[in-house]
Write a protein that holds these residues in place. Structure first.
Motif, short mmCIF file in Angstrom:
data_model
loop_
_atom_site.label_atom_id
_atom_site.label_comp_id
_atom_site.label_asym_id
_atom_site.label_seq_id
_atom_site.Cartn_x
_atom_site.Cartn_y
_atom_site.Cartn_z
N GLU A 61 47.30 44.21 39.63
CA GLU A 61 46.85 42.82 39.71
C GLU A 61 46.68 42.27 38.29
O GLU A 61 45.70 42.55 37.61
N ASN A 63 47.23 38.83 36.87
CA ASN A 63 46.83 37.49 36.43
C ASN A 63 45.49 37.50 35.70
O ASN A 63 45.32 36.85 34.66
N THR A 145 44.13 39.62 42.45
CA THR A 145 45.23 38.92 43.09
C THR A 145 45.37 39.48 44.50
O THR A 145 44.69 40.44 44.88
N THR A 151 50.50 36.44 48.70
CA THR A 151 50.02 35.65 47.57
C THR A 151 48.82 34.83 48.00
O THR A 151 48.71 34.43 49.18
N GLU A 202 40.09 35.25 43.37
CA GLU A 202 41.42 35.64 43.85
C GLU A 202 42.44 34.61 43.36
O GLU A 202 42.20 33.40 43.44
N GLU A 205 49.63 36.59 43.05
CA GLU A 205 50.20 37.81 43.59
C GLU A 205 50.26 38.91 42.53
O GLU A 205 50.08 38.65 41.33
#
Length: 339
Positions: A61, A63, A145, A151, A202, A205
């Motif tokens: 994950e 991002n 993510t 996603t 969150e 993806e």
């Protein structure tokens, strides 16, 4: 004005006005070499709260990794009032292997907090992280993510029955908050239970950086820092509209009743009127087609990316919106949710 305090952890100290980049040992490999987690601690010259920012508790994950790195290394913290504890990669073995769980017996680090110093390898790692860099803090943001093949639009997960957690969640300025205490062993639940109000953010993806979502999350961090006085030059953001959803409500998950190949008709973050087709599922010959319709007017908080399903597989996470929220969403031009 009172003086700022040093930030201390097992083996180190960061005085007011200092920034330190640390590679902190949380375990050892099969060869006996250290497994070291990157940590950046920014201690402001002026007193204030201590906030941790963490990412990659699941190693694929990514991002949130970039969110934490940019806060730590690209922002000007000259006026910081308080301390930032930046933990961009919690699950170092999973990050190196680019997989969700710890390669050691496939354990989930984010079900292992607060950990224990004489238990499993996962719980020993969790203990060192939690004891040194989470417990000393006043608030926390934990970035995630969706899992592979799905996603998420940017949203917050938080225990809104806890007033301190609710304040933190509202200040992050997301459109959607899903309210639940969270599973046992998750960082946000265990930290909040130890009087360190923490939320999960969150966004997007696995296995990639999604710039628009990263930028929106950075805006949320600025808003939190304004709300809690870490950055007096910033202001708290309002996202234009908001809905708070009961995270225990299973009807928000729309699941496939047949197996096949899926064609989604709406993107992540879209509003879907009641009765509109969310997707169609077909067999390999396209001789049988099943249309999945929205059972209520809702927002696609999460959706399928891998277009293959078995019966029972989740297709999307659809959050019901009342008429008032629908009007607010329309006034604000819908959801700005990246790519």
């Amino acid at each position: 004005m009172s003086e700022a305090d040093p930030f201390t952890y097992d083996g180190g100290r960061v005085d007011p006005g200092e920034t330190q980049n640390v590679r902190y040992t949380i375990s050892e490999t099969y060869m006996g070499d250290p497994v070291r987690m990157p940590v950046t601690i920014v201690n402001g010259e002026q007193p204030g709260p201590t906030m941790f920012l963490s990412a990659a508790a699941h190693g694929d994950e990514l991002n949130g990794v970039e969110v934490v790195r940019e806060v730590a290394h690209e922002w000007d913290h000259a006026g910081l009032e308080g301390t930032l504890v930046c933990l961009p990669v919690l699950n170092v073995p999973g990050f190196i292997a680019q997989q969700r769980y710890l390669p050691i017996y496939d354990r989930d680090l984010n079900r292992s907090f607060p950990g224990h110093e004489t238990s499993t390898s996962a719980r020993r790692m969790a203990h060192r992280i939690f004891h040194n860099f989470v417990e000393p803090c006043d608030i926390g943001l934990d970035f995630h993510t969706s899992t592979r093949g799905r996603t998420n639009m940017l949203h917050v997960r938080a225990d809104m029955d806890d007033p301190d957690v609710s304040r933190l969640a509202n200040s992050f300025a997301s459109n959607v908050i899903i309210s639940s205490s969270g599973p046992s062993g998750t960082l946000r639940r265990e930290a909040s239970d130890q009087a360190v109000p923490t939320i999960t953010v969150e966004m997007g993806e696995a296995h990639r950086f999604q710039r628009d979502l990263i930028d929106r999350a950075l805006d949320g961090v600025r808003s939190v820092m304004a709300e809690f006085g870490l950055d007096p030059d910033e202001s708290v953001h309002w996202p234009g509209w908001r809905t708070v959803v009961d995270g225990q409500d299973e009807k928000t998950w729309i699941r496939a009743d047949v197996g096949g190949l899926v064609e989604m008709h709406h993107a992540r973050g879209a509003f879907v009127p009641e009765g509109d087709p969310i997707c169609t599922i077909t067999n390999p010959f396209k001789t049988e087609t099943t249309t999945v319709e929205a059972p209520f007017p809702g927002l696609l908080v999460g959706s399928l990316e891998n277009p293959l399903v078995y019966p029972g597989n989740p297709i999307c996470h659809l959050v019901e919106l009342d008429e008032r929220t629908q009007r607010a969403l329309a006034r604000n031009g819908g959801v700005s949710d990246g790519d």
